[in-house]
Design a protein around this motif. Structure first.
Motif, PDB file in Angstrom:
ATOM      1  N   CYS A 157       0.809  -1.222   0.000  1.00 36.05           N
ATOM      2  CA  CYS A 157       0.000   0.000   0.000  1.00 36.05           C
ATOM      3  C   CYS A 157       0.845   1.276   0.000  1.00 36.05           C
ATOM      4  N   SER A 158       1.819   1.363   0.894  1.00 38.31           N
ATOM      5  CA  SER A 158       2.622   2.589   0.971  1.00 38.31           C
ATOM      6  C   SER A 158       3.556   2.727  -0.229  1.00 38.31           C
ATOM      7  N   GLY A 159       4.023   1.611  -0.767  1.00 35.39           N
ATOM      8  CA  GLY A 159       4.836   1.649  -1.984  1.00 35.39           C
ATOM      9  C   GLY A 159       4.040   2.157  -3.164  1.00 35.39           C
ATOM     10  N   LEU A 160       2.770   1.780  -3.235  1.00 37.78           N
ATOM     11  CA  LEU A 160       1.885   2.268  -4.300  1.00 37.78           C
ATOM     12  C   LEU A 160       1.751   3.786  -4.229  1.00 37.78           C
ATOM     13  N   GLY A 170      -3.070  -1.161  -2.175  1.00 37.25           N
ATOM     14  CA  GLY A 170      -2.485  -2.491  -2.204  1.00 37.25           C
ATOM     15  C   GLY A 170      -3.149  -3.296  -1.107  1.00 37.25           C
ATOM     16  N   TYR A 171      -4.037  -4.202  -1.469  1.00 43.68           N
ATOM     17  CA  TYR A 171      -4.862  -4.920  -0.494  1.00 43.68           C
ATOM     18  C   TYR A 171      -4.247  -6.280  -0.187  1.00 43.68           C
ATOM     19  N   GLY A 172      -3.704  -6.402   1.015  1.00 41.02           N
ATOM     20  CA  GLY A 172      -2.968  -7.579   1.437  1.00 41.02           C
ATOM     21  C   GLY A 172      -3.670  -8.912   1.252  1.00 41.02           C
ATOM     22  N   PRO A 173      -4.922  -9.057   1.735  1.00 38.50           N
ATOM     23  CA  PRO A 173      -5.588 -10.361   1.608  1.00 38.50           C
ATOM     24  C   PRO A 173      -5.702 -10.858   0.159  1.00 38.50           C
ATOM     25  N   LEU A 174      -5.835  -9.949  -0.793  1.00 41.94           N
ATOM     26  CA  LEU A 174      -5.905 -10.343  -2.205  1.00 41.94           C
ATOM     27  C   LEU A 174      -4.535 -10.343  -2.874  1.00 41.94           C
ATOM     28  N   LYS A 175      -3.551  -9.762  -2.194  1.00 43.76           N
ATOM     29  CA  LYS A 175      -2.188  -9.652  -2.720  1.00 43.76           C
ATOM     30  C   LYS A 175      -2.134  -8.973  -4.083  1.00 43.76           C
ATOM     31  N   LYS A 176      -2.900  -7.891  -4.212  1.00 44.26           N
ATOM     32  CA  LYS A 176      -2.862  -7.104  -5.445  1.00 44.26           C
ATOM     33  C   LYS A 176      -3.402  -5.705  -5.193  1.00 44.26           C
ATOM     34  N   VAL A 177      -3.187  -4.839  -6.156  1.00 53.16           N
ATOM     35  CA  VAL A 177      -3.715  -3.478  -6.112  1.00 53.16           C
ATOM     36  C   VAL A 177      -5.145  -3.528  -6.622  1.00 53.16           C
ATOM     37  N   VAL A 178      -6.064  -2.929  -5.839  1.00 59.20           N
ATOM     38  CA  VAL A 178      -7.476  -2.988  -6.203  1.00 59.20           C
ATOM     39  C   VAL A 178      -8.138  -1.624  -6.043  1.00 59.20           C
ATOM     40  N   LYS A 216     -10.832  13.575  -4.253  1.00 58.67           N
ATOM     41  CA  LYS A 216      -9.850  12.902  -5.112  1.00 58.67           C
ATOM     42  C   LYS A 216      -8.431  13.321  -4.728  1.00 58.67           C
ATOM     43  N   ASN A 217      -7.531  12.336  -4.672  1.00 59.59           N
ATOM     44  CA  ASN A 217      -6.107  12.479  -4.357  1.00 59.59           C
ATOM     45  C   ASN A 217      -5.795  12.656  -2.876  1.00 59.59           C
ATOM     46  N   ASP A 218      -6.795  12.582  -1.994  1.00 57.07           N
ATOM     47  CA  ASP A 218      -6.516  12.548  -0.565  1.00 57.07           C
ATOM     48  C   ASP A 218      -6.052  11.149  -0.192  1.00 57.07           C
ATOM     49  N   LEU A 219      -5.321  11.066   0.903  1.00 60.39           N
ATOM     50  CA  LEU A 219      -4.844   9.783   1.417  1.00 60.39           C
ATOM     51  C   LEU A 219      -5.635   9.438   2.677  1.00 60.39           C
ATOM     52  N   ILE A 220      -6.066   8.196   2.781  1.00 59.20           N
ATOM     53  CA  ILE A 220      -6.792   7.725   3.959  1.00 59.20           C
ATOM     54  C   ILE A 220      -5.925   6.665   4.643  1.00 59.20           C
ATOM     55  N   PHE A 221      -5.779   6.797   5.963  1.00 53.85           N
ATOM     56  CA  PHE A 221      -4.851   5.955   6.710  1.00 53.85           C
ATOM     57  C   PHE A 221      -5.537   5.117   7.777  1.00 53.85           C
ATOM     58  N   TRP A 222      -5.052   3.896   7.917  1.00 51.68           N
ATOM     59  CA  TRP A 222      -5.322   3.012   9.036  1.00 51.68           C
ATOM     60  C   TRP A 222      -3.964   2.738   9.654  1.00 51.68           C
ATOM     61  N   LYS A 223      -3.907   2.108  10.831  1.00 48.76           N
ATOM     62  CA  LYS A 223      -2.617   1.736  11.393  1.00 48.76           C
ATOM     63  C   LYS A 223      -1.948   0.745  10.443  1.00 48.76           C
ATOM     64  N   GLY A 224      -0.805   1.160   9.868  1.00 42.12           N
ATOM     65  CA  GLY A 224      -0.057   0.291   8.969  1.00 42.12           C
ATOM     66  C   GLY A 224      -0.617   0.165   7.575  1.00 42.12           C
ATOM     67  N   HIS A 225      -1.542   1.036   7.187  1.00 41.92           N
ATOM     68  CA  HIS A 225      -2.143   0.925   5.856  1.00 41.92           C
ATOM     69  C   HIS A 225      -2.524   2.306   5.331  1.00 41.92           C
ATOM     70  N   VAL A 226      -2.497   2.453   4.012  1.00 41.50           N
ATOM     71  CA  VAL A 226      -2.854   3.712   3.372  1.00 41.50           C
ATOM     72  C   VAL A 226      -3.516   3.417   2.025  1.00 41.50           C
ATOM     73  N   ALA A 227      -4.445   4.288   1.639  1.00 44.14           N
ATOM     74  CA  ALA A 227      -5.114   4.180   0.339  1.00 44.14           C
ATOM     75  C   ALA A 227      -5.253   5.574  -0.254  1.00 44.14           C
TER      76      ALA A 227
END
Length: 97
Positions: free
Chosen positions: A4-7, A63-71, A41-52
């Motif tokens: 997610c953060s790399g994306l 980057g959604y971990g359970p699916l192991k892909k960008v969605v 549009k273009n804002d970032l939303i954060f959870w602990k250890g995650h960003v979208a």
């Protein structure tokens, strides 16, 4: 693959903007706090250890971990799904200056 953060870092670097690597550093780097009901549009939303990245009024991309892909997913469904599966609440929204 990309997490997610790399994306987010790739997206911003591609647009000639600096971005730290990890979501923990990203939430601190982007200082302009936005209320969740004022996201756009273009804002970032954060959870602990995650960003979208918000891509429209109703969609985000991450980057959604359970699916192991960008969605691309609906914002409301994503917030609910992350809370139900990982017990994580949104900790912040930041506007990219």
């Amino acid at each position: 693959g990309v997490d997610c953060s790399g994306l987010i870092q790739l997206f911003l670097n591609f647009n000639n903007k600096f971005c730290p690597r990890g979501s923990k550093d990203q939430i601190q780097y982007f200082k302009r706090k936005i209320r969740i009901n004022k996201m756009r549009k273009n804002d970032l939303i954060f959870w602990k250890g995650h960003v979208a990245l918000i891509v429209s009024k109703k969609k985000l991309i991450h980057g959604y971990g359970p699916l192991k892909k960008v969605v691309k997913m609906p914002i409301k469904n994503t917030i609910t799904k992350i809370y139900k599966t990982a017990n994580l609440k949104v900790i912040g929204v930041r506007r990219i200056a």
